[in-house]
Design an enzyme around this catalytic site. Structure first.
Site: not given
Length: 219
Positions: A15, A17, A111
């Site tokens: 991931d 963030d 995302s």
């Protein structure tokens, strides 16, 4: 002295963030402004906003609002976030961690869209992995496992042989749903019961042990 947890994998899925990049300052600014505009409590909004694509967070927070409006709002917020890089820094140890993965199977699964992920990684002084799964790559946001499954497929690795690094509840749930083990990074991760938790990436070491196997030392 704490003995590190040792995990084996054939690929790492990362991931961005909260995991590689600390973007909390800008995320808080933009989402709290959004909360004010919609008469929502900022602290409650922040419990939902981390880890998901913006439109998916909005769908949770404003369930009766048309999806088209959420997507339009999300596009505006992505532009705001891409332009606001004040306070965006690397998670401790992220630079050395990414450097240690050169030549080893790994992918960014975020995302954020291409523009935002490129801007934030650059602001944090981090190199982008060659394989990237961004918002444009998937039809469903975390906690749906699609992004992690796509990352595994692009690397040609079975999902069960992948190790996910995540900070948020949505991301940890997505990794689990993909059939992967999860290393939780940072204080948010503690609440969502990943397989193991580290404060940051300075306590993580990766080595190749041959036959395509990676050994990951955590803690």
């Amino acid at each position: 002295m704490t003995v590190p947890v040792v995990l084996t994998a054939r690929a790492l899925l990362l991931d961005m963030d909260g995991t590689l990049v600390n973007s909390d300052a800008v995320v808080e600014r933009i989402w709290r402004r959004w909360a004010d505009r919609h008469g929502l409590e900022g602290d409650e909004v922040m419990k939902v906003a981390h880890g998901r694509q913006g439109y998916a967070s909005m769908a949770v927070l404003l369930p009766d609002r048309p999806v088209e409006q959420n997507h339009a709002d999300n596009a505006r917020m992505l532009a705001e976030e891409t332009a606001d890089l004040d306070g965006v820094v690397a998670i401790p140890g992220a630079g050395a961690f990414l450097e240690s993965l050169r030549g080893l199977p790994h992918a960014l699964v975020t995302s954020a869209d291409v523009a935002l992920s490129t801007a934030r990684m650059a602001a944090a002084g981090l190199a982008l992995p060659d394989v990237r799964v961004t918002a444009e790559s998937v039809g469903a946001s975390k906690p749906d496992p699609e992004g992690f499954l796509k990352g595994a497929a692009e690397l040609g690795v079975d999902p069960g042989d992948c190790l996910v690094f995540e900070d948020s509840g949505a991301g940890i749930s997505a990794g689990r749903s993909a059939g992967m083990r999860v290393v939780g990074v940072g204080p948010r991760a503690h609440f969502h019961r990943p397989d193991v938790v580290v404060a940051d990436l300075s306590g993580v070491r990766v080595e190749s042990v041959g036959g395509g196997e990676l050994r990951v030392y955590v803690g």
